[in-house]
Motif scaffolding. Structure first.
Motif, short mmCIF file in Angstrom:
data_model
loop_
_atom_site.label_atom_id
_atom_site.label_comp_id
_atom_site.label_asym_id
_atom_site.label_seq_id
_atom_site.Cartn_x
_atom_site.Cartn_y
_atom_site.Cartn_z
N ARG A 69 -18.57 7.55 -5.30
CA ARG A 69 -16.96 7.72 -5.08
C ARG A 69 -16.12 8.07 -6.43
N GLU A 78 0.96 -1.47 -0.53
CA GLU A 78 0.13 0.04 0.20
C GLU A 78 1.11 1.06 0.45
N GLN A 82 -8.00 5.66 -14.42
CA GLN A 82 -8.43 4.93 -12.93
C GLN A 82 -8.11 2.80 -13.03
N TYR A 131 -22.13 2.60 -5.13
CA TYR A 131 -20.99 1.93 -5.19
C TYR A 131 -19.82 3.35 -5.52
N THR A 132 -19.97 3.20 -6.72
CA THR A 132 -18.73 3.70 -7.52
C THR A 132 -18.90 5.06 -7.69
N THR A 160 -8.02 -2.25 -5.82
CA THR A 160 -7.26 -1.28 -5.68
C THR A 160 -7.38 -0.53 -6.76
N ASN A 195 0.67 4.29 -2.94
CA ASN A 195 0.46 6.17 -2.47
C ASN A 195 2.01 6.72 -2.76
N ILE A 241 -15.87 6.69 -8.79
CA ILE A 241 -15.01 5.73 -9.40
C ILE A 241 -15.80 4.45 -10.90
N LYS A 246 -7.18 5.40 -4.81
CA LYS A 246 -8.53 6.35 -4.55
C LYS A 246 -9.21 5.07 -3.58
N ASP A 247 -9.24 4.14 -3.76
CA ASP A 247 -9.97 3.52 -2.96
C ASP A 247 -9.96 2.20 -3.08
N PHE A 248 -10.76 0.99 -1.99
CA PHE A 248 -10.65 0.11 -2.05
C PHE A 248 -12.14 -0.85 -2.37
N LEU A 249 -12.48 -2.03 -3.27
CA LEU A 249 -13.35 -2.02 -3.41
C LEU A 249 -13.72 -3.32 -2.94
#
Length: 389
Positions: free
Chosen positions: A328, A108, A192, A324-325, A220, A112, A330, A228-231
């Motif tokens: 965010r 991770e 993305q 959900y996406t 990820t 980043n 996504i 950006k986020d975790f699904l």
């Protein structure tokens, strides 16, 4: 005299031939199979997995069965990726060959710190690496993940990390992504990238103890060269059904009731069409056609009930994933890209940093056609009335 001259010329030609004096014999090389990249305390940490290629040969051809799952992992640090790798080179007995590199695992922290673009550029430029290198991330120990052996008598070169396509064809849940696909996506505006996330689990057991294995059920999302986020798993259920590479997977029906059952979906065909309305707003129609197979039948459920419930479950999963996406920002369904290909002028009017605005109701309709094609082996003696072959 002529024969003597000809022989002399022939010998001179042979003398100047270079032959293979500077070649590297395969058994004298060390083969890199996996690369792990971590970042801690301002330093890049690399983990390199090397394998014994003799394990790929059959035993009757001189292969070494004991080396099938054998792997060694070396670790080194440096200020840059190149420095860390050269520090690792100093500890290796032979030259490392990178032509068989199969996967890269990021931590991770490494993602980043912008590790994805840097590593992709590094591998793309190096002459030995191929484009069939798969990418993963993990929050667990990279080194431990690289030391996990696959099921007994399977070469580590055919593990879930080295060759994920085979596993994906049996259960098309999280699609693998390779170097070629990432390069294409990095060139897209507002890119993305969805990278599979690895988790170390103990769901398998050997004769003496539990065996560690790797679980992939979440992704990820990387954007602007950082996470950006975790699904999670329950979000990815809807994403698999619009993935162009989907082969087959199961869907649970009548969840939470006494009628709960599962069906296998396969032979999926999907199309998402952008519709530009009079007010200039763009919405999308999702059309999905899929075949289903019932492996375990419930006597009190009819064919029509099965097909109706399959449609309802699929529609619910797609809506849940989109909602959900969308909240965010996504683009799992890549709707901006679809509009660009369909109407580039409309995309230019709406886009902001490569993405178009999406609302809760941007999916105008979800149309699903289900064909209950067979019931496994029972298709020879159909369970449902009017069974189609």
């Amino acid at each position: 005299m002529k024969k003597t001259k000809s022989a002399l010329i022939f010998l001179l030609c042979v003398f100047f031939l270079t032959g293979c004096w500077d070649s590297n014999e395969p058994e004298r090389l060390v083969y890199a199979n996996g690369l792990g990249i971590d970042y801690k305390n301002g330093k890049i940490i690399v983990h390199l997995q090397i394998i014994n290629m003799k394990g790929l040969a059959k035993s009757e051809s001189g292969g070494d069965p004991s080396s099938l799952s054998a792997a060694d992992v070396g670790t080194a640090t440096g200020n840059t990726l190149e420095e860390a790798l050269f520090n690792l080179y100093h500890t290796v007995d032979r030259r490392i060959y990178w032509g068989h590199l199969s996967f890269v695992i990021f931590s991770e922290e490494a993602l980043n710190m912008g590790g994805l673009k840097y590593t992709v550029d590094f591998l793309d430029r190096y002459r030995e690496t191929r484009y069939r290198v798969y990418f993963f991330m993990t929050k667990d120990s990279i080194k431990d993940a690289m030391l996990i052996s696959p099921i007994e008598n399977i070469s580590i070169a055919f593990s879930k990390l080295s060759d994920p396509d085979d596993n994906y064809h049996q259960s098309s849940f999280i699609p693998p992504i390779n170097l070629r696909e990432i390069i294409i996506q990095l060139d897209e505006p507002a890119y993305q990238v969805a990278i599979p996330e690895l988790k170390i689990t103990e769901q398998w057991s050997g004769q003496d103890k539990k065996e560690k294995s790797l679980l992939i059920e979440s992704v990820t999302i990387i954007s602007k060269n950082k996470i950006k986020d975790f699904l999670p798993k329950n979000v990815m259920n809807g994403g698999r059904l619009v993935n162009k590479d989907f082969v087959r997977d199961s869907v649970t029906l009548f969840a939470g009731t006494k009628k709960d059952a599962s069906v296998i979906l396969y032979d999926k065909k999907s199309k998402i069409t952008p519709i530009i309305e009079r007010n200039g707003k763009v919405r999308f129609d999702v059309n999905l056609k899929v075949k289903a197979s019932v492996e375990m039948i419930k006597n009190d459920i009819t064919r029509q009930q099965y097909e109706s419930e399959i449609k309802r479950s699929i529609k619910k999963e797609i809506k849940k994933t989109y909602q959900y996406t969308q909240k965010r920002d996504i683009e799992l369904f890549k709707l901006s890209k679809l509009l660009y290909r369909h109407d580039s002028e409309a995309w230019k009017r709406m886009e902001s940093e490569g993405m178009i605005p999406l609302d809760d109701d941007s999916l105008r309709s979800i149309w699903i056609e289900v064909e209950l094609q067979d019931t496994g082996k029972q298709k020879l003696s159909p369970i449902f009335e009017g069974q189609r072959d």
